[in-house]
Design an enzyme around this catalytic site. Structure first.
Site: not given
Length: 315
Positions: A220, A225, A240, A243
């Site tokens: 990803d 990110h 961040i 998930g």
């Protein structure tokens, strides 16, 4: 429009679509039929032991180099694979962005839930075939979004054995109200809530400050990110964590607490991604025995925020 009519329009979406103005078919919205019928076809994914090791390292496995239980996930000798790696293997990519005819507002999509069920041990290297399909599209109503439920099955290319089934729910915040044009599925039974009592088992897992930079190499590459400017535009003070990395950390905690780091003892794991994690935070995995399952949640200790809720695992 008078205040009374505004209130009526808010309460009765059917009435709202009858007011003079653009016809429903002229307004871009999620196309239920095409979205419900979407299938990925075969997605072939070849990977090596280095990929399996990188996935484990990105989750912090091996932080204690003297723990032989963790060593088996990061050392090619008798290498084992963290079960949640099934969520990232042979995935179809960001198909909702690439398929404009579906009418999905891909800029407002949030990963809401994730589950993995293992039918056999993930091989540490090899080639898997992923076959993904939409199994349910739920309309929460105009202004409330829609939820796509997607199933991916992983097969070993050589033997055609079913290895794992991964299920995810994507919250499409900008696509509520599509059922006014026809279509829509019933919502599935919701995940059971976290028990309302003190946890019976707890483990604290530190995340590395560069955890997102490592985890993105598992597939990803969303700049949210890693790029501070992109994160700021999205409303975050810094990049961040993915998930699915939080989800993988929960799996790591369950392996430690209930499986003695034996991945064959974890049959399934699912949960709801409820808040973002910032790399460097400490994640506390809190668990309860509930019948034949383990209920769990994950809390970011520094902010005292639950970042994964409604967790259930079969061990």
């Amino acid at each position: 429009m008078t205040n009374a009519l505004r209130r009526l329009a808010t309460k009765d979406a059917t009435w709202f679509w009858r007011v003079p103005g653009p016809r429903c078919e002229d307004i871009e919205m999620l196309n239920y039929g095409k979205t419900r019928d979407w299938k990925s076809g075969d997605v072939r994914h070849s990977y090596t032991t280095k990929d399996s090791i990188l996935y484990a390292l990105a989750l912090g496995v091996g932080a204690d180099p003297l723990d032989g239980r963790q060593l088996r996930f990061i050392y090619e000798k008798e290498l084992a694979v963290v079960p949640t790696m099934a969520a990232v293997l042979a995935s179809p990519g960001f198909w909702m962005r690439d398929r404009a005819e579906l009418g999905i507002d891909h800029l407002k999509i949030v990963h809401a839930e994730q589950g993995v069920r293992l039918h056999a041990a993930l091989p540490p290297q090899g080639t898997l075939i992923g076959r993904s399909r939409v199994v349910r599209v739920v309309d929460k109503g105009a202004g409330r979004g829609a939820i796509l439920y997607i199933e991916k099955q992983l097969y070993d290319e050589a033997t055609q054995q079913l290895i794992a089934t991964a299920e995810q729910a994507m919250f499409c915040r900008g696509d509520g109200g599509f059922s006014l044009a026809g279509g829509g599925d019933e919502a599935p039974t919701g995940l059971p809530p976290t028990p309302d009592r003190p946890p019976e088992a707890v483990v604290d897992l530190a995340t590395r400050p560069d955890a997102a930079a490592l985890y993105r190499l598992c597939g990803d590459l969303n700049p949210l990110h890693i790029d501070p400017a992109v994160a700021a535009k999205a409303g975050f003070p810094k990049p961040i964590l993915h998930g699915l990395a939080t989800y993988g950390m929960a799996c790591r905690g369950l392996l430690e607490l209930y499986c003695d780091y034996d991945p064959l003892r974890l049959r399934s794991i699912r949960g709801r991604l409820s808040a973002p994690v910032y790399p460097g935070e400490t994640l506390r995995v809190e668990c309860w025995r509930e019948g034949g399952e383990v209920a769990f949640r994950v809390r970011a200790l520094e902010r005292n925020v639950v970042v994964l809720s409604h967790g259930r695992a079969e061990v």
